[in-house]
Design an enzyme around this catalytic site. Sequence first.
Site, PDB file in Angstrom:
ATOM      1  N   CYS A  35       0.830  -1.216   0.000  1.00  0.00           N
ATOM      2  CA  CYS A  35       0.000   0.000   0.000  1.00  0.00           C
ATOM      3  C   CYS A  35       0.863   1.265   0.000  1.00  0.00           C
ATOM      4  O   CYS A  35       1.427   1.636   1.024  1.00  0.00           O
ATOM      5  CB  CYS A  35      -0.913  -0.049   1.229  1.00  0.00           C
ATOM      6  SG  CYS A  35      -1.843   1.452   1.538  1.00  0.00           S
ATOM      7  N   CYS A  38      -0.161   3.960   2.502  1.00  0.00           N
ATOM      8  CA  CYS A  38       0.240   3.567   3.866  1.00  0.00           C
ATOM      9  C   CYS A  38       1.685   3.982   4.129  1.00  0.00           C
ATOM     10  O   CYS A  38       2.009   4.491   5.203  1.00  0.00           O
ATOM     11  CB  CYS A  38       0.116   2.051   4.041  1.00  0.00           C
ATOM     12  SG  CYS A  38      -1.560   1.407   3.876  1.00  0.00           S
TER      13      CYS A  38
END
Length: 118
Positions: A35, A38
């Site tokens: 991700c 993230c």
Amino acid sequence: MANDSVVVIETAEQYQALINDPGKTTIIDFWADWCAPCKAIAPRFAKLAESNTNDNLIFAKVELQMEVEGHWTGPVSNELKIVSIPHFVALSDGKKIGSQKGSQVDLQAFVTEIQASG
């Protein structure tokens, strides 16, 4: 990725012990290695953890591994209703008291709000 100010939760037992620690509030960053958002917000989360002076506020990270059948993070993410990441969840006495999701979230405001409610 995490520093000494951020607890890396790696087991269900560690997760349960942390979120059920009496008098403590835990803010958990749920993320995944694949991700990009993230990874983009991780330094901001770490900086908040480093500047934290409240002994009753714990910053932690959980790497979701939904692709691994039977992995302990599956039931946790279902229970906390995590459907997208990054997702930040505050827990106190084992109960969810707040959450924010996305890489554009104002983490400082979220932490301030959680501390004010505790």
